[in-house]
Design an enzyme around this catalytic site. Structure first.
Site, PDB file in Angstrom:
ATOM      1  N   GLU A   1       0.802  -1.238   0.000  1.00  0.00           N
ATOM      2  CA  GLU A   1       0.000   0.000   0.000  1.00  0.00           C
ATOM      3  C   GLU A   1       0.826   1.275   0.000  1.00  0.00           C
ATOM      4  O   GLU A   1       0.527   2.205  -0.740  1.00  0.00           O
ATOM      5  CB  GLU A   1      -0.930   0.045   1.225  1.00  0.00           C
ATOM      6  CG  GLU A   1      -2.249  -0.679   1.064  1.00  0.00           C
ATOM      7  CD  GLU A   1      -2.114  -2.177   1.186  1.00  0.00           C
ATOM      8  OE1 GLU A   1      -0.996  -2.646   1.467  1.00  0.00           O
ATOM      9  OE2 GLU A   1      -3.131  -2.866   1.012  1.00  0.00           O
TER      10      GLU A   1
ATOM     11  N   HIS B   1     -10.222  -5.047  10.774  1.00  0.00           N
ATOM     12  CA  HIS B   1     -10.823  -4.825   9.458  1.00  0.00           C
ATOM     13  C   HIS B   1     -12.124  -4.043   9.530  1.00  0.00           C
ATOM     14  O   HIS B   1     -12.902  -4.077   8.587  1.00  0.00           O
ATOM     15  CB  HIS B   1     -11.070  -6.170   8.761  1.00  0.00           C
ATOM     16  CG  HIS B   1      -9.826  -6.863   8.320  1.00  0.00           C
ATOM     17  ND1 HIS B   1      -8.981  -7.480   9.204  1.00  0.00           N
ATOM     18  CD2 HIS B   1      -9.266  -7.019   7.098  1.00  0.00           C
ATOM     19  CE1 HIS B   1      -7.947  -7.996   8.545  1.00  0.00           C
ATOM     20  NE2 HIS B   1      -8.090  -7.732   7.264  1.00  0.00           N
TER      21      HIS B   1
END
Lengths: 332, 400
Positions: free
Chosen positions: A62, A131
């Site tokens: 990322e 998450h």
């Protein structure tokens, strides 16, 4: 009247497809966006249509690919950088804030960064603590960013198109649980140039007794709560924020000056959150004098998200929590 | 021309008497005055150090041709850079420059050599030791110094400071160590995407070389064959930490693993130029990225807050100055090959000094940015908006 039913997922897909077609500088990169058709199938069919040059599968890096996306934006392209979920954007947050958001200011207008960071944000179902975080407050804190949080399919379509056409860094917070939800969309909204302005809230339901402000998936719960409350003669004005930053304080103030009561509803944690900002603005603005009761926030519980269903269900606002808070505020 | 020669001989006479040397005799003076530029060697070939290579069959050539024009230009630019940085040191100590100030003196051959190997239409990004690159990429000394002093005539209108200067095809000036590397690869991606045969030079230091995001970038740049020249400016110290104490492998030119690499003498402007040309050719031919390690040295500490002698000795600094100074090296080469005269180079020095003085004068007298610029430049191409001031009653205006 012409209406078609479109899911949020398809609305996002069509918006990207149309913008890719319209401007060849637009491209999409992220994990699994190309050959897998998108982890949540939001980019289905795009790689087949546009190929490797414009739909790019990245490795699981990322910080690296977000930085590459920002650099590409600086050099004249218009990237859409997908984070598989915004939880993973934390790996790249320096690139979003320090490289993207601040650069136009630091360069005194020499260097713009036309980029969209998009992906699902907030709680899902059973994905546990790492998450499930909502990043609206974190990104909403930073000058130089626009932060958008669509609810309906129409929001998704119009706001994503606006975000892609915007010459500035836009953080586009989707919601995984909303992807499969169908909405009726007007004929007008199917136009290739249908845009929803960033920074303007929408009144989803009119009412006189209390203003209920929300964003993203929670708007659904607010409308459901409003339907239940209407049976008891309580009419809620439900405002869909659509944009977190810049916040449409005026729309909220106008409503509060009419209803005299306010609650905010969000999925994120309470401290230093979206609701906290709204309440502060109401305190500081013209609407304060119109409040007949303190404004309150309905938020996610101040804990990391648990896994077990019963615990998870009790970690985010439910319809009954909204109803309860409305009644408490009105009886105060 | 006559005026020029008169100036030269006056300078020479003046210098000679200042140094206590014998006054140049009338006859010699006449000889000096009659010397024309046609007497100088127009170009010469120099041996340059061989570059160590990694995953390459061959490296850059072992000889570099330098023309007189090139030599004078490199000399002027390096000297300008040197004087500009030393002036900034002075202004910082006088508290006219504040905050961060990372000076580049000692490393001039890198910036000048790199620019000599690419075109202005190519792209470049570096970290915070960026004043030299701002100059080579088209910034003027005036606007650089006025940015350091935070004035409205600064290259970023006073809003960026030392670490945030930008020009066309130069993306700063970046404060976060290593973050510029993925950005540079992104610029290279745009170059490839837009098909204009441009490349991106992406610089970082020996300290940054251990950053994870750099390895992520090596991977993607290589996978996608991005036209990116990664350049590690190894000046032996990441702030106060020597390379041996920071890196398990100090062979920075090999750290790209699958990316071919070169280790280059960063104190020799010709060596840097030839290596850059070699690297640029590699990129432009579609072979993908390449990595260059420039072995260089900074005379100053990491920043103006660092005296630079707690982690290295004065002797070491002095040794580099006397044996490897990039400007001296070029000067000696040119003089010993009759490519320029002492007077000519001195004249350049005088001109440079004047340019720096003028720039410093501007930088200290130009007014600070107006307060109504405070909230501008938040968004590009947007209608004017309101920004909250320090209290709810203060609403400030922001335009693009």
């Amino acid at each position: 009247m012409f209406y078609i039913r479109v899911t949020v997922r398809d609305a996002l897909n069509q918006a990207m497809d149309e913008e890719l077609e319209r401007d060849e500088r637009v491209f999409l990169l992220g994990e699994e966006v190309a050959q897998y058709d998108g982890a949540y199938k939001v980019s289905r069919g795009l790689w087949k249509k546009y190929g490797d040059k414009r739909i790019i599968d990245t490795p699981i890096t990322e910080m690296g690919f977000a930085g590459i996306a920002v650099g590409a934006a600086m050099a004249g392209l218009r990237p859409i950088c997908e984070f598989m979920t915004f939880n993973f954007s934390m790996q790249a947050i320096d690139q979003v804030i320090n490289s993207a958001a601040k650069t136009y200011y630091m360069s005194a207008g020499r260097q713009s960064v036309p980029i969209v960071f998009r992906g699902p944000n907030g709680a899902s179902a059973g994905v546990a603590a790492q998450h499930s975080q909502c990043f609206a407050a974190w990104y909403g804190h930073c000058p130089g960013l626009k932060v958008v949080s669509p609810w309906s399919a129409e929001d998704a379509r119009g706001l994503l198109k606006s975000a892609i056409r915007d010459d500035n860094p836009v953080v586009f917070l989707e919601n995984e649980l909303m992807y499969g939800v169908p909405f009726e969309m007007s004929e007008e909204s199917q136009s290739k140039d249908f845009l929803i302005p960033i920074g303007k809230a929408k009144i989803e339901r009119q009412g006189n007794h209390i203003t209920v402000v929300s964003h993203s998936r929670m708007v659904s719960l607010c409308l459901d709560a409003a339907a239940v409350l209407a049976k008891e003669g309580i009419e809620c004005e439900v405002i869909n924020m659509r944009t977190i930053r810049p916040l449409d304080a005026e729309a909220i103030e106008t409503s509060v000056m009419k209803t005299n009561h306010l609650i905010t509803v969000e999925g994120g944690w309470p401290q230093f959150g979206v609701g906290g900002e709204i309440l502060a603005r109401i305190m500081e603005g013209p609407a304060f004098n119109y409040l007949d009761a303190p404004a309150v926030r309905v938020t996610g519980v101040d804990i990391p998200m648990p896994y077990a269903k019963i615990l998870e269900d009790n970690s985010v606002p439910q319809i009954k929590d909204i109803i309860f808070s409305v009644k408490k505020t009105l009886n105060a | 021309m006559r005026n020029m020669l008169a100036i030269i001989s006056n300078v020479l006479r003046g210098t000679a008497s200042r140094n206590g040397a014998e006054l140049v005799s009338e006859g010699a003076r006449v000889v000096v005055s009659a010397r024309t530029y046609a007497d100088f060697t127009p170009q010469a070939s120099f041996d340059i150090k061989k570059c160590d290579v990694h995953k390459l069959e061959e490296g850059p050539p072992l000889q570099a041709v330098l023309t007189r024009e090139e030599g004078l230009q490199y000399y002027r630019t390096m000297q300008t850079m040197r004087r500009m940085e030393l002036k900034s040191d002075q202004l910082y100590k006088q508290k006219i420059i504040r905050g961060f100030c990372h000076l580049y003196d000692g490393q001039e051959a890198c910036a000048v050599g790199i620019e000599a190997g690419i075109n202005l239409t190519d792209h470049l990004i570096t970290a915070y030791r960026a004043h030299g690159y701002t100059l080579t990429r088209g910034g003027t000394v005036r606007e650089i110094m006025a940015e350091l002093t935070g004035r409205r005539g600064g290259i970023a209108k006073g809003k960026g400071g030392s670490m945030h200067m930008y020009t066309k095809h130069f993306y700063g000036g970046n404060g976060i160590v290593g973050a510029q590397v993925p950005l540079g690869a992104g610029v290279a991606l745009a170059c490839k995407y837009l098909g204009k045969n441009e490349l991106c030079v992406c610089l970082y230091g020996d300290g940054a070389a251990n950053q994870g995001q750099i390895f992520e970038t090596y991977n993607m740049a290589s996978l996608w064959k991005l036209p990116c020249i990664f350049i590690c400016e190894n000046n032996k110290y990441g702030m106060g930490t020597s390379v041996e104490r920071a890196a398990a492998s100090t062979d920075y030119f090999k750290r790209g693993d699958f990316i071919p690499g070169l280790r280059v003498d960063g104190m020799d402007v010709l060596c840097v130029r030839e290596a850059t040309k070699f690297a640029a050719e590699h990129c432009r031919s579609g072979k993908g990225p390449i990595l260059m390690e420039l072995q260089t040295y900074r005379y100053h500490g990491h920043s103006m807050s660092d005296p630079g002698i707690s982690y290295r000795t004065r002797e070491e600094i002095q040794e580099v100055r006397s044996k490897s100074d990039p400007i001296s090296m070029l000067k000696d080469r040119m003089l010993s090959n009759n490519m320029a005269s002492v007077e000519e180079l001195k004249e350049i020095d005088v001109e440079v000094r004047k340019e720096i003085e003028d720039a410093a004068q501007f930088a200290t007298t130009d007014p600070e940015p107006p307060l109504d610029d405070l909230c501008n430049h938040i968004f590009y191409n947007d209608p004017p908006m309101e920004v909250r001031g320090t209290n709810p009653w203060t609403k400030l205006k922001s335009v693009s």
